[in-house]
Structures are given as C-alpha cells and as structure tokens.
Scaffold this motif. Structure first.
Motif, PDB file in Angstrom:
ATOM      1  N   SER A  20     -22.951-115.762  51.005  1.00 36.03           N
ATOM      2  CA  SER A  20     -23.379-116.734  52.009  1.00 36.03           C
ATOM      3  C   SER A  20     -24.715-116.393  52.619  1.00 36.03           C
ATOM      4  O   SER A  20     -25.229-117.131  53.442  1.00 36.03           O
ATOM      5  CB  SER A  20     -22.323-116.817  53.126  1.00 36.03           C
ATOM      6  N   ALA A  21     -25.288-115.235  52.238  1.00 42.20           N
ATOM      7  CA  ALA A  21     -26.527-114.785  52.873  1.00 42.20           C
ATOM      8  C   ALA A  21     -27.692-114.873  51.912  1.00 42.20           C
ATOM      9  O   ALA A  21     -27.572-114.565  50.738  1.00 42.20           O
ATOM     10  CB  ALA A  21     -26.371-113.345  53.357  1.00 42.20           C
ATOM     11  N   ALA A  22     -28.841-115.303  52.428  1.00 43.24           N
ATOM     12  CA  ALA A  22     -30.045-115.362  51.590  1.00 43.24           C
ATOM     13  C   ALA A  22     -30.558-113.964  51.321  1.00 43.24           C
ATOM     14  O   ALA A  22     -30.338-113.037  52.080  1.00 43.24           O
ATOM     15  CB  ALA A  22     -31.118-116.180  52.306  1.00 43.24           C
ATOM     16  N   VAL A  23     -31.272-113.780  50.197  1.00 41.74           N
ATOM     17  CA  VAL A  23     -31.864-112.487  49.888  1.00 41.74           C
ATOM     18  C   VAL A  23     -32.899-112.159  50.946  1.00 41.74           C
ATOM     19  O   VAL A  23     -33.773-112.955  51.253  1.00 41.74           O
ATOM     20  CB  VAL A  23     -32.532-112.523  48.489  1.00 41.74           C
ATOM     21  N   GLN A  28     -41.604-107.894  48.798  1.00 38.21           N
ATOM     22  CA  GLN A  28     -41.295-106.735  47.978  1.00 38.21           C
ATOM     23  C   GLN A  28     -41.936-106.909  46.613  1.00 38.21           C
ATOM     24  O   GLN A  28     -41.894-107.982  46.020  1.00 38.21           O
ATOM     25  CB  GLN A  28     -39.785-106.569  47.840  1.00 38.21           C
ATOM     26  N   PHE A  29     -42.512-105.822  46.106  1.00 36.66           N
ATOM     27  CA  PHE A  29     -43.177-105.859  44.813  1.00 36.66           C
ATOM     28  C   PHE A  29     -42.354-105.079  43.796  1.00 36.66           C
ATOM     29  O   PHE A  29     -41.913-103.957  44.076  1.00 36.66           O
ATOM     30  CB  PHE A  29     -44.581-105.257  44.909  1.00 36.66           C
ATOM     31  N   ILE A  30     -42.134-105.673  42.638  1.00 34.38           N
ATOM     32  CA  ILE A  30     -41.451-104.982  41.551  1.00 34.38           C
ATOM     33  C   ILE A  30     -42.322-105.038  40.304  1.00 34.38           C
ATOM     34  O   ILE A  30     -43.073-105.986  40.098  1.00 34.38           O
ATOM     35  CB  ILE A  30     -40.063-105.592  41.265  1.00 34.38           C
ATOM     36  N   THR A  31     -42.211-104.003  39.485  1.00 34.45           N
ATOM     37  CA  THR A  31     -43.017-103.905  38.273  1.00 34.45           C
ATOM     38  C   THR A  31     -42.120-103.682  37.069  1.00 34.45           C
ATOM     39  O   THR A  31     -41.198-102.864  37.110  1.00 34.45           O
ATOM     40  CB  THR A  31     -44.029-102.747  38.374  1.00 34.45           C
ATOM     41  N   ILE A  32     -42.398-104.414  36.005  1.00 40.34           N
ATOM     42  CA  ILE A  32     -41.654-104.300  34.751  1.00 40.34           C
ATOM     43  C   ILE A  32     -42.525-103.588  33.724  1.00 40.34           C
ATOM     44  O   ILE A  32     -43.633-104.037  33.420  1.00 40.34           O
ATOM     45  CB  ILE A  32     -41.248-105.680  34.217  1.00 40.34           C
ATOM     46  N   GLY A  33     -42.025-102.486  33.174  1.00 39.86           N
ATOM     47  CA  GLY A  33     -42.709-101.811  32.081  1.00 39.86           C
ATOM     48  C   GLY A  33     -42.348-102.460  30.761  1.00 39.86           C
ATOM     49  O   GLY A  33     -41.173-102.765  30.510  1.00 39.86           O
ATOM     50  N   ASP A 268     -29.247-104.030  45.075  1.00 41.50           N
ATOM     51  CA  ASP A 268     -28.445-105.101  44.500  1.00 41.50           C
ATOM     52  C   ASP A 268     -29.124-106.455  44.692  1.00 41.50           C
ATOM     53  O   ASP A 268     -29.070-107.320  43.818  1.00 41.50           O
ATOM     54  CB  ASP A 268     -27.066-105.138  45.159  1.00 41.50           C
ATOM     55  N   GLU A 269     -29.767-106.640  45.864  1.00 39.96           N
ATOM     56  CA  GLU A 269     -30.394-107.920  46.178  1.00 39.96           C
ATOM     57  C   GLU A 269     -31.533-108.238  45.216  1.00 39.96           C
ATOM     58  O   GLU A 269     -31.686-109.378  44.769  1.00 39.96           O
ATOM     59  CB  GLU A 269     -30.904-107.915  47.612  1.00 39.96           C
ATOM     60  N   VAL A 270     -32.336-107.226  44.892  1.00 38.95           N
ATOM     61  CA  VAL A 270     -33.463-107.442  43.989  1.00 38.95           C
ATOM     62  C   VAL A 270     -32.973-107.758  42.579  1.00 38.95           C
ATOM     63  O   VAL A 270     -33.464-108.692  41.928  1.00 38.95           O
ATOM     64  CB  VAL A 270     -34.402-106.220  43.989  1.00 38.95           C
ATOM     65  N   ALA A 307     -25.525 -98.373  28.938  1.00 39.24           N
ATOM     66  CA  ALA A 307     -25.549 -97.960  30.345  1.00 39.24           C
ATOM     67  C   ALA A 307     -24.652 -98.890  31.156  1.00 39.24           C
ATOM     68  O   ALA A 307     -24.467-100.057  30.787  1.00 39.24           O
ATOM     69  CB  ALA A 307     -26.978 -98.006  30.885  1.00 39.24           C
ATOM     70  N   PRO A 308     -24.100 -98.421  32.272  1.00 40.73           N
ATOM     71  CA  PRO A 308     -23.298 -99.312  33.120  1.00 40.73           C
ATOM     72  C   PRO A 308     -24.143-100.468  33.640  1.00 40.73           C
ATOM     73  O   PRO A 308     -25.347-100.311  33.882  1.00 40.73           O
ATOM     74  CB  PRO A 308     -22.865 -98.396  34.279  1.00 40.73           C
ATOM     75  N   LEU A 309     -23.515-101.624  33.817  1.00 43.18           N
ATOM     76  CA  LEU A 309     -24.220-102.754  34.412  1.00 43.18           C
ATOM     77  C   LEU A 309     -24.591-102.437  35.853  1.00 43.18           C
ATOM     78  O   LEU A 309     -23.807-101.835  36.594  1.00 43.18           O
ATOM     79  CB  LEU A 309     -23.353-104.009  34.397  1.00 43.18           C
ATOM     80  N   HIS A 310     -25.789-102.842  36.269  1.00 47.38           N
ATOM     81  CA  HIS A 310     -26.170-102.701  37.672  1.00 47.38           C
ATOM     82  C   HIS A 310     -25.281-103.622  38.506  1.00 47.38           C
ATOM     83  O   HIS A 310     -25.022-104.765  38.108  1.00 47.38           O
ATOM     84  CB  HIS A 310     -27.642-103.072  37.863  1.00 47.38           C
ATOM     85  N   PRO A 311     -24.809-103.166  39.665  1.00 43.79           N
ATOM     86  CA  PRO A 311     -23.920-104.000  40.495  1.00 43.79           C
ATOM     87  C   PRO A 311     -24.507-105.364  40.860  1.00 43.79           C
ATOM     88  O   PRO A 311     -23.769-106.348  40.961  1.00 43.79           O
ATOM     89  CB  PRO A 311     -23.697-103.150  41.744  1.00 43.79           C
ATOM     90  N   GLY A 312     -25.822-105.432  41.054  1.00 44.85           N
ATOM     91  CA  GLY A 312     -26.442-106.715  41.382  1.00 44.85           C
ATOM     92  C   GLY A 312     -26.334-107.709  40.246  1.00 44.85           C
ATOM     93  O   GLY A 312     -26.118-108.907  40.462  1.00 44.85           O
ATOM     94  N   ALA A 313     -26.459-107.204  39.002  1.00 41.50           N
ATOM     95  CA  ALA A 313     -26.289-108.066  37.831  1.00 41.50           C
ATOM     96  C   ALA A 313     -24.827-108.427  37.638  1.00 41.50           C
ATOM     97  O   ALA A 313     -24.483-109.582  37.371  1.00 41.50           O
ATOM     98  CB  ALA A 313     -26.826-107.361  36.587  1.00 41.50           C
ATOM     99  N   GLU A 314     -23.950-107.442  37.790  1.00 42.49           N
ATOM    100  CA  GLU A 314     -22.520-107.677  37.596  1.00 42.49           C
ATOM    101  C   GLU A 314     -21.995-108.711  38.585  1.00 42.49           C
ATOM    102  O   GLU A 314     -21.166-109.567  38.230  1.00 42.49           O
ATOM    103  CB  GLU A 314     -21.751-106.374  37.745  1.00 42.49           C
TER     104      GLU A 314
END
Length: 323
Positions: A20-23, A28-33, A268-270, A307-314
């Motif tokens: 029920s809550a917005a991110v 915030q900056f994220i970088t993908i290699g 998890d939010e990201v 690898a285990p799934l990240h909780p945010g993805a799961e």
C-alpha cells in the motif's frame, strides 16, 4: 558496421506501489554493469534502465549503464559495492555462489542475489574463411582470441579449449581482446579466429560477417557432448542459418544464459521498482532487442538462477502469482 544504439532515460510514468506504500527512494542512483558495447549485455542494461527511468518521477530512482569487462568483473564489482546490478553468465553466477572456478581465491559470494534471467548466449566461434579452420582442434598453430581476462567469454573459451584438447600454448598467438576489438582484428588479418558468446543476434558477429569472409564454426565435433555432460550450467543451442551473412546453415553450439544479479545489500524497494519496470512494460521490453523476442516471465524467474532470489524480486513475483 556501427553497433546498435539504445536510448536510455525516458521520463513519465504511472504510480508504482509496494503493497500500500509508494517506493520512497529520493533521487537514488543505480548503476548496471554490462559488457562491451558491441555485445548484447550493454543494450540489455540499456533496455532495463530505459524502463526504470520511465517512472523515475514516481520512484525517484535514476538508472545508468556502465560498459565493463563482463561477467566476472561485474560479479566482483557488485561484491565490492561499486556496482548495484550486473548482467552475468549463468555459469559465472553459479561459480561465484560456490566460490569455484574464477572465484576460487575470492571465496563463496553468499550475498549474491538473482533478479531474473534474460537471453540464451550461444558460443560464436568465428574464423576467417581462408584460415583452414574447421574445428577447435584446428586452432593449433593459429592466432586465436580467447577473450579478455575477467569476461564470461574467457571462462567459456577455457571450457571449450579443454573439451577440444587444445591450450593457448598450442597457438601461434593467444590474444586477449575485448569484444569491441575482435571483429576489426579478425577482418584486418591480425587473428585467425575468435571465441565469443552473446545473445542472438549480436553486433560484433554481425560486424565481422558483414565486413569480411568469416564463418561461424559448428561445434558438434569440438567436444560439445563433453561440455554438456560436465557442466549443468550450459545447454545446447542453435544459431539459425541466415542470421549472419555467409552463414546460411543452422550452426550447432552451446552456452549459458545471461542473468541479472545484485547484492543482498540492495534495498527491497529498489529491486522491486526495477523488476516492476521491466515486467509491467514487458511487451515494450521484448521489442528493445531481438534477443528478447521469445522471453517469457515464467522462464526468466527460474532459468539459469543458482543464487537465491532477491526478496524485492521475489515479492513482485509472488504478487503476480508466478511463485
């Protein structure tokens, strides 16, 4: 031939919620290699960032892409906290979790987390048509690019060579070129062959086969059965005939899957926002590169992930009823 360019960073979007809550990320900056700009990793990262940035006014996350040395580099750099996400081969993900292969000295990376898998990556063993090479065994006495250290392709090259019974010591030259350098070196006659893994189709293979007389080897007689029997992270693959100029017949190959990973320390939010950006715009995502055309969510959340799934993805996958 110039590599394909993918636009990054579109803004506008719909409201994204977690429960029920917005991110609540604020600028915030994220970088993908990724990998070399002529491969598929770079546009894969670009496609993901494009969809994340589409809704950045809502979630406050800005995504950028970095061209890197590839899978091993990305994994280590995520571990060091210098990258947030990375595209890595499925076999490299497996080795990192176990602390084996290239990661034997690093130790097991227990905090590596899977997000999803992407496209299959068959080996493209490209050789000059005039080099007299019909199998990997013919590499003896030739000038061969075995890929740059730190790349996933280097891991595959070593596996391929071992199965075929050759070593770099057998070559007249064992070059360590990056993917962006190999096509020019092949067509300029500086090397006779190059080993390369990427999604279908990819810019580097298209550049080489369009520029000079290059054939892609069928790997049936180059130890494929041995590789598949000994490496569960790899699968048989086919490069369709006609995909590349002067290569009209189907080509038997093998390879891993490209996977998308992060660290357990990533919030998890990201991760939820990133996964939502991809799957809530899935039809658009599949159109951003030909390698994505046949992807399905069901395969992407299971295939090639050790690898285990990240909780945010799961969390997102459970909400969609996929897990």
């Amino acid at each position: 031939m110039k590599p394909m360019k993918f636009l990054l960073g579109l803004a506008t979007g719909a409201t994204l919620t977690i429960g029920s809550a917005a991110v609540a990320a604020d600028k915030q900056f994220i970088t993908i290699g990724t990998g070399g700009v002529t491969g598929v990793y770079y546009p894969t990262g670009g496609a993901i960032c494009r969809l994340v940035n589409k809704d950045r006014k809502t979630h406050g996350i800005r995504c950028s892409v970095e061209s890197t040395g590839g899978s091993v580099y990305n994994t280590r750099t995520i571990r060091e906290g210098e990258l947030d996400f990375g595209v890595v081969q499925s076999d490299v993900q497996s080795a990192a979790i176990a602390g084996t292969g290239k990661f034997a000295d690093d130790g097991a990376y227990e905090d590596l987390r899977a997000v999803f898998s992407v496209h299959p990556e068959p080996l493209h063993v490209m050789v000059r048509a005039d080099a007299g090479i019909n199998s990997v065994a013919d590499f003896k006495g030739k000038r061969v690019n075995i890929a740059n250290p730190g790349s996933g392709t280097r891991v595959l090259a070593e596996t391929l060579m071992a199965a075929a019974g050759v070593t770099p010591a057998d070559f007249a030259l064992a070059a360590e070129l990056k993917s962006s350098e190999q096509s020019a070196a092949l067509c300029d006659g500086k090397i006779d062959a190059t080993i390369w893994a990427a999604g279908l189709p990819n810019g580097s293979s298209m550049e080489a086969t369009s520029t000079c007389e290059v054939k892609i080897l069928d790997l049936t007689t180059s130890g494929t059965d041995t590789v598949l029997a000994e490496n569960a992270a790899y699968a048989a693959a086919t490069i369709p005939g006609g995909m590349y100029p002067n290569n009209d017949a189907d080509i038997a190959s093998w390879g891993p899957k490209a996977t998308f990973v992060t660290s357990a320390q990533t919030s998890d939010e990201v991760v939820y926002a990133l996964v939502s950006g991809v799957f809530e715009n899935f039809d658009a995502f599949k159109k951003l590169h030909p390698a994505f055309a046949r992807l399905t969510p069901e395969q992407m959340i299971t295939d090639g992930l050790s690898a285990p799934l990240h909780p945010g993805a799961e969390k997102y996958y459970k909400e969609k009823g996929w897990k």
